[in-house]
Write a protein that holds these residues in place. Structure first.
Motif, PDB file in Angstrom:
ATOM      1  N   PHE A  73     -33.244  19.855  -0.894  1.00  0.00           N
ATOM      2  CA  PHE A  73     -33.813  18.904  -1.313  1.00  0.00           C
ATOM      3  C   PHE A  73     -32.790  18.002  -2.386  1.00  0.00           C
ATOM      4  O   PHE A  73     -32.655  18.900  -3.400  1.00  0.00           O
ATOM      5  N   GLY A 128     -33.147  24.497  -3.216  1.00  0.00           N
ATOM      6  CA  GLY A 128     -34.129  25.229  -2.466  1.00  0.00           C
ATOM      7  C   GLY A 128     -33.463  25.548  -1.226  1.00  0.00           C
ATOM      8  O   GLY A 128     -32.281  25.631  -0.944  1.00  0.00           O
ATOM      9  N   MET A 129     -34.469  26.154  -0.326  1.00  0.00           N
ATOM     10  CA  MET A 129     -34.137  26.543   0.912  1.00  0.00           C
ATOM     11  C   MET A 129     -35.029  26.169   2.062  1.00  0.00           C
ATOM     12  O   MET A 129     -36.127  26.650   2.132  1.00  0.00           O
ATOM     13  N   TYR A 130     -34.645  25.035   2.691  1.00  0.00           N
ATOM     14  CA  TYR A 130     -35.394  24.319   3.805  1.00  0.00           C
ATOM     15  C   TYR A 130     -34.820  24.787   5.070  1.00  0.00           C
ATOM     16  O   TYR A 130     -34.157  23.869   5.704  1.00  0.00           O
ATOM     17  N   VAL A 131     -35.087  25.903   5.778  1.00  0.00           N
ATOM     18  CA  VAL A 131     -34.566  26.103   7.033  1.00  0.00           C
ATOM     19  C   VAL A 131     -35.549  26.908   7.717  1.00  0.00           C
ATOM     20  O   VAL A 131     -36.382  27.468   7.408  1.00  0.00           O
ATOM     21  N   ILE A 169     -34.928  15.619   2.134  1.00  0.00           N
ATOM     22  CA  ILE A 169     -34.398  17.039   2.604  1.00  0.00           C
ATOM     23  C   ILE A 169     -33.535  16.857   3.773  1.00  0.00           C
ATOM     24  O   ILE A 169     -33.742  16.454   4.785  1.00  0.00           O
ATOM     25  N   LEU A 170     -32.390  17.287   3.527  1.00  0.00           N
ATOM     26  CA  LEU A 170     -31.307  17.346   4.741  1.00  0.00           C
ATOM     27  C   LEU A 170     -30.541  18.651   4.562  1.00  0.00           C
ATOM     28  O   LEU A 170     -30.203  19.091   3.447  1.00  0.00           O
ATOM     29  N   HIS A 171     -30.098  19.160   5.778  1.00  0.00           N
ATOM     30  CA  HIS A 171     -29.380  20.318   5.648  1.00  0.00           C
ATOM     31  C   HIS A 171     -30.026  21.466   4.821  1.00  0.00           C
ATOM     32  O   HIS A 171     -29.093  22.155   4.302  1.00  0.00           O
ATOM     33  N   GLY A 172     -31.304  21.754   4.892  1.00  0.00           N
ATOM     34  CA  GLY A 172     -31.739  22.868   4.201  1.00  0.00           C
ATOM     35  C   GLY A 172     -31.963  22.843   2.507  1.00  0.00           C
ATOM     36  O   GLY A 172     -32.237  23.694   1.905  1.00  0.00           O
TER      37      GLY A 172
END
Lengths: 258, 401
Positions: free
Chosen positions: B288, B18-21, B283-286
């Motif tokens: 999962f 994914g994209m967690y930013v 979640i780390l560095h964007g």
């Protein structure tokens, strides 16, 4: 009733502070001081070990809070203890997704229901929000949208379609507490956003003085401002003397409240 | 079973990835993803990359039958995929060349990167020198101390090294700082991530650029053995060398895939980097994926003698392969890796980096007197020059002048 639905038309003031900084009991006093000024919004930052979108000051405050063995539960209890029905100040949580995920999204939502009016999840973009947003909507908690100067019109239109509470406009392509503020660029972008939504637009990132606040108010169409790093920085400027810090915080908030 | 086809267009490997930013980076990642899709079909780009692989890196790297080691373990026949022979001494250069060509295509004028062991930093500094782009490398101050030869190499290559003092002062923190730099300088900067970690499209893109390892190995092995190997073994930190080797074999169900993590002082201690054996999804560095974290979701500090594996996260594709049981992951301690480091040097005349020494240690410990007649490809992803001082200190040899 969601207090974010009753924000004034202009000059909205939102104050950010890290929960549990520098420790739980002093943190409560800091928030009480902030609340005494009746800002429109208070943002409660939940400290995270790896705050990749935050600058050195908020990083340091998170580190200090975590060093005092602060847990998510402590932060949520602190927020609950500050809640007063008669106050007009809206409560917003600002955090990173992993904090909520690990706590359990459902459990987290239940804990903050009727206490918190909105939530900003820094690393949860539009593309990933669906399931969390559903739960928040059910509890009448607004998921606050972030817009950056990099967000193009097509994207912002999609993002703003169901914006509620307020829109957090990131004023510089930078991390919190950055230096430069380009008012004409801010105004250009905010004006464009104003045409796309009726939700108030608040400008955050890099606002650190009364001068900045006045300039944003007079030179741009923004509905208000968010101050974070500048509030925390005073603590270090006062050499971590807590009594002096409270005095200086009081003075500073009076200055930025226009 | 259906053909392996991960990730989906949102960068999901099952639930992972994914994209967690923050919103500052999202438009950029979307742009990067689109540019990456374009160059995948761009023949000129692919030709330029394969020319560089051949003439600059020295690819294909050889597939060496490690006869002495095979005889020593008295088990399966062991082959080394020798990516340590690459220019700059590790597999990292494969990915850096791909990404810098892409950066050029996208008109970016400034390159940043994070580094742990310094191999990715050296590879990034190298390609920046080759293409004449300014290069800024974020490196934890603890890693600067233990990887001095690589720090000097990067400086010689013209890179600016930015010491990172936050957190555990190693790879995780270097990545935080590099991400902060990127958020600040989105317009002109390209972030060359060195592992199959980070937000989409990085895990996919890095895997694709590294999959040259597995493609070559598959072809080379088929040529000499007329069949596929029974086992693949590679070390896993973020997981780029491992994904590079594994990916072209994922549809070959008979090939057993093993990833070896750094368990530091032991998987049950607090001093480990074995994310998949000791961690939980987070979640780390964007992205999962499995991470080392406490009950509140605060990321723990990792520990490994090998700076390249000293990372509390892992690429999302590995998490997926673990959960669907396509690959198995095991931990190896500092001590075990150190003795394999010495064993390989003596037996094969190859001084491996401490990272693949973990894979070697697993091989020796698991296959000794077992699985005779079977075959293994082990990815020897880096050479040990950079680790001489660390190893000498750990072994008790005075390597000072």
């Amino acid at each position: 009733m969601n207090k974010l639905n009753n924000l004034p038309k202009k000059k909205i003031l939102s104050l950010f502070m890290t929960c549990g900084f520098p420790n739980l009991s002093q943190s409560k006093k800091i928030f009480q001081e902030m609340l005494s000024h009746q800002p429109n919004i208070i943002e409660f930052g939940l400290p995270f070990s790896d705050p990749m979108a935050d600058g050195p000051i908020i990083q340091e405050s998170s580190k200090i809070a975590l060093k005092s063995k602060l847990s998510t539960k402590h932060s949520l209890n602190l927020i609950r203890s500050l809640k007063k029905e008669r106050s007009n100040t809206a409560f917003v949580i600002m955090c990173y997704l992993n904090t909520i995920q690990k706590f359990g999204v459902k459990k987290f939502t239940n804990e903050i229901k009727n206490i918190v009016d909105g939530i900003i999840i820094v690393d949860l973009p539009f593309e990933e929000e669906t399931s969390i947003k559903k739960l928040l909507d059910k509890s009448n908690i607004h998921l606050i949208k972030l817009i950056s100067p990099m967000t193009n019109k097509k994207r912002s239109q999609r993002l703003l379609k169901d914006a509620k509470g307020f829109v957090y406009y990131i004023s510089a392509t930078g991390i919190t507490g950055s230096n430069k503020l380009d008012y004409s660029e801010i105004n250009k972008n905010v004006s464009s956003l104003k045409k796309q939504t009726k939700t108030p637009i608040l400008v955050g990132f890099g606002i650190k003085s009364r001068k900045d606040v006045l300039a944003i108010n007079s030179k741009t169409q923004a509905d208000g401002i968010i101050i974070g790093s500048a509030l925390i920085k005073k603590y270090f400027e006062e050499n971590m003397n807590f009594k002096k810090y409270l005095v200086s915080l009081n003075k500073f908030i009076k200055q930025v409240k226009i | 079973m259906k053909k392996y086809n991960e990730p989906n267009n949102l960068g999901r490997f099952g639930d992972y990835g994914g994209m967690y930013v923050s919103e500052t980076l999202m438009p950029l990642l979307i742009d990067l993803d689109q540019s990456y899709q374009k160059i995948q079909k761009d023949k000129k780009f692919q030709k330029e990359l394969s020319d560089l692989f051949k003439n600059y890196v020295g690819r294909p790297s050889s597939l060496h039958h490690a006869k002495n080691l095979s005889a020593y373990i008295n088990g399966p026949k062991v082959y080394f995929k020798r990516d340590e022979l690459n220019h700059t001494g590790a597999h990292k250069i494969n990915n850096c060349l791909g990404q810098i060509l892409l950066a050029k295509k996208m008109g970016k004028t400034r390159i940043i990167a994070e580094t742990g062991a310094g191999q990715h930093g050296v590879a990034t500094a190298t390609v920046c020198a080759l293409f004449g782009l300014p290069c800024h490398i974020y490196m934890g101050s603890k890693d600067i101390e233990r990887q001095k030869p690589n720090v000097f190499r990067m400086k010689l290559l013209g890179a600016n090294i930015i010491p990172v003092e936050s957190g555990s002062k190693s790879l995780k923190d270097a990545m935080n700082e590099a991400l902060r730099d990127w958020i600040k300088n989105v317009r002109d900067t390209f972030y060359i991530i060195g592992s199959t970690a980070g937000p989409h499209p990085y895990p996919k893109m890095v895997r694709d650029f590294q999959s040259v390892i597995g493609k070559e190995a598959r072809e080379q092995f088929l040529k000499v053995e007329k069949k596929l190997p029974d086992f693949l073994i590679a070390c896993v930190g973020g997981g780029s060398n491992a994904m590079g080797l594994f990916y072209p074999f994922l549809n070959d169900k008979k090939v057993n895939i093993i990833g070896v993590e750094a368990a530091g002082k032991g998987p049950k201690t607090n001093q480990t980097a074995a994310t998949m054996t000791s961690g939980t999804p987070g979640i780390l560095h964007g992205s999962f994926s499995y991470v080392l974290q406490d009950n509140d979701g605060q990321i723990k500090e990792a520990h490994s003698i090998s700076a390249g594996l000293d990372y509390p996260g892992v690429g999302p594709e590995h998490s997926y392969l673990k959960d669907i049981k396509r690959a198995k992951y095991y931990g190896v301690t500092d001590k075990e890796a150190l003795s394999a480091f010495q064993l390989c040097s003596k037996l094969e005349g190859i001084i491996p980096a401490l990272e693949p020494s973990h894979a070697l240690a697993y091989l020796v410990k698991t296959f000794k007197n077992k699985q005779k007649g079977k075959t293994i490809i082990l990815n020897l992803c880096g050479r040990g020059d950079k680790d001489l001082f660390t190893a000498a200190k750990a072994i008790g040899f005075d390597a000072d002048e």
